[in-house]
Design an enzyme around this catalytic site. Structure first.
Site, PDB file in Angstrom:
ATOM      1  N   ARG A  74       0.832  -1.208   0.000  1.00 51.38           N
ATOM      2  CA  ARG A  74       0.000   0.000   0.000  1.00 51.38           C
ATOM      3  C   ARG A  74       0.863   1.253   0.000  1.00 51.38           C
ATOM      4  O   ARG A  74       0.545   2.238  -0.678  1.00 51.38           O
ATOM      5  CB  ARG A  74      -0.924  -0.004   1.218  1.00 51.38           C
ATOM      6  CG  ARG A  74      -1.813   1.228   1.315  1.00 51.38           C
ATOM      7  CD  ARG A  74      -2.797   1.136   2.473  1.00 51.38           C
ATOM      8  NE  ARG A  74      -3.810   0.129   2.224  1.00 51.38           N
ATOM      9  CZ  ARG A  74      -4.807  -0.149   3.073  1.00 51.38           C
ATOM     10  NH1 ARG A  74      -4.882   0.495   4.223  1.00 51.38           N
ATOM     11  NH2 ARG A  74      -5.688  -1.073   2.785  1.00 51.38           N
ATOM     12  N   HIS A  78       0.527   4.269  -2.756  1.00 51.94           N
ATOM     13  CA  HIS A  78       0.246   5.652  -2.372  1.00 51.94           C
ATOM     14  C   HIS A  78       1.397   6.583  -2.734  1.00 51.94           C
ATOM     15  O   HIS A  78       1.185   7.780  -2.937  1.00 51.94           O
ATOM     16  CB  HIS A  78      -0.050   5.732  -0.877  1.00 51.94           C
ATOM     17  CG  HIS A  78      -1.437   5.291  -0.521  1.00 51.94           C
ATOM     18  ND1 HIS A  78      -2.325   6.076   0.178  1.00 51.94           N
ATOM     19  CD2 HIS A  78      -2.112   4.136  -0.793  1.00 51.94           C
ATOM     20  CE1 HIS A  78      -3.472   5.431   0.336  1.00 51.94           C
ATOM     21  NE2 HIS A  78      -3.360   4.244  -0.246  1.00 51.94           N
ATOM     22  N   ASP A  79       2.589   6.042  -2.822  1.00 48.14           N
ATOM     23  CA  ASP A  79       3.733   6.847  -3.253  1.00 48.14           C
ATOM     24  C   ASP A  79       3.636   7.153  -4.747  1.00 48.14           C
ATOM     25  O   ASP A  79       3.733   8.306  -5.171  1.00 48.14           O
ATOM     26  CB  ASP A  79       5.037   6.119  -2.944  1.00 48.14           C
ATOM     27  CG  ASP A  79       6.274   6.943  -3.277  1.00 48.14           C
ATOM     28  OD1 ASP A  79       6.240   8.174  -3.068  1.00 48.14           O
ATOM     29  OD2 ASP A  79       7.272   6.365  -3.747  1.00 48.14           O
ATOM     30  N   GLY A  84       4.411  10.588  -8.680  1.00 51.51           N
ATOM     31  CA  GLY A  84       5.313   9.547  -9.152  1.00 51.51           C
ATOM     32  C   GLY A  84       6.001   8.800  -8.022  1.00 51.51           C
ATOM     33  O   GLY A  84       5.935   9.178  -6.855  1.00 51.51           O
ATOM     34  N   ASP A  86       8.577   8.428  -6.022  1.00 47.55           N
ATOM     35  CA  ASP A  86       9.737   9.243  -5.653  1.00 47.55           C
ATOM     36  C   ASP A  86      10.020   9.250  -4.162  1.00 47.55           C
ATOM     37  O   ASP A  86      10.814  10.063  -3.675  1.00 47.55           O
ATOM     38  CB  ASP A  86       9.539  10.691  -6.132  1.00 47.55           C
ATOM     39  CG  ASP A  86       8.305  11.350  -5.520  1.00 47.55           C
ATOM     40  OD1 ASP A  86       7.585  10.671  -4.759  1.00 47.55           O
ATOM     41  OD2 ASP A  86       8.058  12.541  -5.804  1.00 47.55           O
ATOM     42  N   ASN A 106      -4.377   9.396   3.743  1.00 45.97           N
ATOM     43  CA  ASN A 106      -3.237   8.615   4.225  1.00 45.97           C
ATOM     44  C   ASN A 106      -3.220   8.423   5.738  1.00 45.97           C
ATOM     45  O   ASN A 106      -2.773   7.387   6.237  1.00 45.97           O
ATOM     46  CB  ASN A 106      -1.920   9.281   3.809  1.00 45.97           C
ATOM     47  CG  ASN A 106      -1.618   9.100   2.335  1.00 45.97           C
ATOM     48  OD1 ASN A 106      -2.134   8.192   1.690  1.00 45.97           O
ATOM     49  ND2 ASN A 106      -0.789   9.968   1.780  1.00 45.97           N
ATOM     50  N   PRO A 175      -7.526   6.956  -5.300  1.00 47.73           N
ATOM     51  CA  PRO A 175      -8.907   6.460  -5.271  1.00 47.73           C
ATOM     52  C   PRO A 175      -9.368   6.278  -3.823  1.00 47.73           C
ATOM     53  O   PRO A 175      -8.564   5.961  -2.946  1.00 47.73           O
ATOM     54  CB  PRO A 175      -8.813   5.103  -5.984  1.00 47.73           C
ATOM     55  CG  PRO A 175      -7.543   5.166  -6.780  1.00 47.73           C
ATOM     56  CD  PRO A 175      -6.619   6.020  -5.970  1.00 47.73           C
ATOM     57  N   HIS A 205      -5.718  -6.081  -2.971  1.00 49.15           N
ATOM     58  CA  HIS A 205      -6.571  -6.100  -1.785  1.00 49.15           C
ATOM     59  C   HIS A 205      -6.795  -7.511  -1.254  1.00 49.15           C
ATOM     60  O   HIS A 205      -7.409  -7.685  -0.199  1.00 49.15           O
ATOM     61  CB  HIS A 205      -7.910  -5.440  -2.101  1.00 49.15           C
ATOM     62  CG  HIS A 205      -7.813  -3.948  -2.215  1.00 49.15           C
ATOM     63  ND1 HIS A 205      -8.848  -3.156  -2.679  1.00 49.15           N
ATOM     64  CD2 HIS A 205      -6.788  -3.098  -1.936  1.00 49.15           C
ATOM     65  CE1 HIS A 205      -8.470  -1.894  -2.670  1.00 49.15           C
ATOM     66  NE2 HIS A 205      -7.222  -1.830  -2.227  1.00 49.15           N
ATOM     67  N   THR A 206      -6.299  -8.496  -1.965  1.00 49.13           N
ATOM     68  CA  THR A 206      -6.396  -9.865  -1.468  1.00 49.13           C
ATOM     69  C   THR A 206      -5.611 -10.059  -0.171  1.00 49.13           C
ATOM     70  O   THR A 206      -5.848 -11.013   0.563  1.00 49.13           O
ATOM     71  CB  THR A 206      -5.911 -10.876  -2.538  1.00 49.13           C
ATOM     72  OG1 THR A 206      -6.232 -12.200  -2.122  1.00 49.13           O
ATOM     73  CG2 THR A 206      -4.414 -10.776  -2.770  1.00 49.13           C
ATOM     74  N   ASP A 264     -10.266  -9.516   1.857  1.00 54.06           N
ATOM     75  CA  ASP A 264     -10.465 -10.884   1.367  1.00 54.06           C
ATOM     76  C   ASP A 264     -10.704 -11.752   2.589  1.00 54.06           C
ATOM     77  O   ASP A 264      -9.777 -12.057   3.337  1.00 54.06           O
ATOM     78  CB  ASP A 264      -9.219 -11.338   0.594  1.00 54.06           C
ATOM     79  CG  ASP A 264      -9.236 -12.825   0.242  1.00 54.06           C
ATOM     80  OD1 ASP A 264     -10.257 -13.496   0.537  1.00 54.06           O
ATOM     81  OD2 ASP A 264      -8.243 -13.309  -0.308  1.00 54.06           O
ATOM     82  N   THR A 267      -8.900 -15.997   2.203  1.00 60.32           N
ATOM     83  CA  THR A 267      -7.487 -16.272   2.501  1.00 60.32           C
ATOM     84  C   THR A 267      -6.764 -14.937   2.689  1.00 60.32           C
ATOM     85  O   THR A 267      -5.998 -14.510   1.817  1.00 60.32           O
ATOM     86  CB  THR A 267      -6.828 -17.078   1.365  1.00 60.32           C
ATOM     87  OG1 THR A 267      -7.056 -16.379   0.113  1.00 60.32           O
ATOM     88  CG2 THR A 267      -7.421 -18.468   1.259  1.00 60.32           C
TER      89      THR A 267
END
Length: 349
Positions: A74, A78-79, A84, A86, A106, A175, A205-206, A264, A267
């Site tokens: 994650r 988010h970076d 970009g 960075d 965040n 998003p 997201h699994t 999820d 599993t």
């Protein structure tokens, strides 16, 4: 009246298909320009042990707690989506710099910073001033996926660390859990990523978790409408568990907002394709996930979800390709003013 509504819905679908087609063309155009600054052997002479060091530290982190894999993955996402890949997401606030960590999208959502600190310290001991934090995070994200059962991919390297952050862009670029399909697609396209990339990358997201604040509306809203198995005792029990974890807002004044559960529920600690099976049942935890399959506009995304649910290899192959594409999102400013940070939390003095 019914015929008019049917006609209007067909027009909306047609317009959406045109929108998706144009977006896919734009993503291909954007990605047609390769980043010549990155290469697979960038540290071959200056720090040949870099990937081994990252792997060793990530092995320790994932053995300690498998969830650490999701935290690092994650962080990387988010970076890259904010100016970009960075390393800007790693910067702490200072008197002269407002970092991204405490931005609304965040704050309370990002963890794993100490893992990156530990990796950075190990690398600095062997190759001081050579490897960027942005590269460390990119390699660590790949190893995180691999260590919990996911695919391997080669990571192009050579990124520089940004000397600034972009607090405001976290609100516009990332998003959110309650967004609709069109908005989600637009945010991926703006990064040069296609609809296929979006569905594949959502598969991360699994191994992820979501906070109550991000799924409360869903479980007290359209969860029952999207679920295809609400008559199942298992499905009913799952929804009851979610509501117990996340009571209605008027009952607890938001005190449970940071309670977490796995996206999820089959599993949660294994990187596999069961996330897509959850969507097929209509039981995606957050709205933006379930939109991939249940939105009446999701003609293309629905087919991709079904494909990955049926074929783990196809999902793994595309996820690896899409992660490379996302990792190649660059901040051009770093080629002029970028640096190799001594500490991932602060720019060099």
């Amino acid at each position: 009246m019914a015929s008019i509504n049917f006609f209007q819905s067909r027009i909306m679908i047609f317009k959406f298909l045109i929108f998706v087609f144009i977006c896919n063309c734009l993503s291909k155009l954007i990605n047609g320009i390769s980043d010549s600054h990155l290469s697979l052997d960038y540290y071959k002479k200056t720090c040949p042990s870099v990937e081994g060091i990252v792997r060793k530290e990530m092995e320790c982190a994932c053995l300690s707690d498998p969830r650490n894999a999701a935290l690092i993955l994650r962080l990387h996402f988010h970076d890259c989506f904010v100016q970009g890949c960075d390393g800007s997401v790693l910067l702490d606030d200072t008197v002269t710099l407002k970092g991204e960590k405490n931005a609304p999208n965040n704050k309370n959502a990002l963890k794993g910073f100490r893992i990156i600190d530990k990796i950075k310290n190990s690398i600095e001991s062997e190759c001081p001033g050579i490897v960027s934090c942005a590269d460390i995070l990119t390699i660590a994200a790949r190893d995180a996926v691999l260590l919990v059962g996911g695919p391997y991919w080669d990571v192009p390297l050579g990124r520089k660390d940004s000397r600034n952050a972009a607090y405001e862009l976290t609100d516009t670029n990332l998003p959110t859990a309650d967004e609709g399909l069109i908005s989600i697609i637009s945010k991926f396209i703006s990064q040069g990523l296609s609809v296929t990339d979006m569905v594949a990358l959502s598969g991360a997201h699994t191994i992820g978790k979501a906070r109550c604040v991000n799924f409360r509306k869903r479980i007290y809203g359209d969860f029952k409408m999207t679920s295809t198995s609400m008559i199942s005792p298992i499905s009913s029990s799952y929804l009851s568990e979610l509501k117990s974890l996340c009571p209605p807002i008027d009952q607890i004044n938001g005190s449970s907002d940071n309670n977490e559960t796995s996206m999820d529920n089959i599993t949660p600690d294994l990187f596999d394709n069961s996330y897509y099976h959850v969507l097929l049942k209509g039981e995606g935890l957050i709205n933006s996930d379930q939109e991939l399959y249940s939105s009446f506009l999701g003609i293309q995304t629905k087919k991709i979800v079904e494909k990955y649910a049926a074929n783990t290899i196809a999902f793994f192959e595309q996820f690896a390709q899409s992660m490379v594409k996302m990792g190649n999102i660059t901040n051009p400013e770093t080629y002029v003013n970028g640096e190799i940070r001594k500490s991932c939390r602060f720019v060099n003095t």
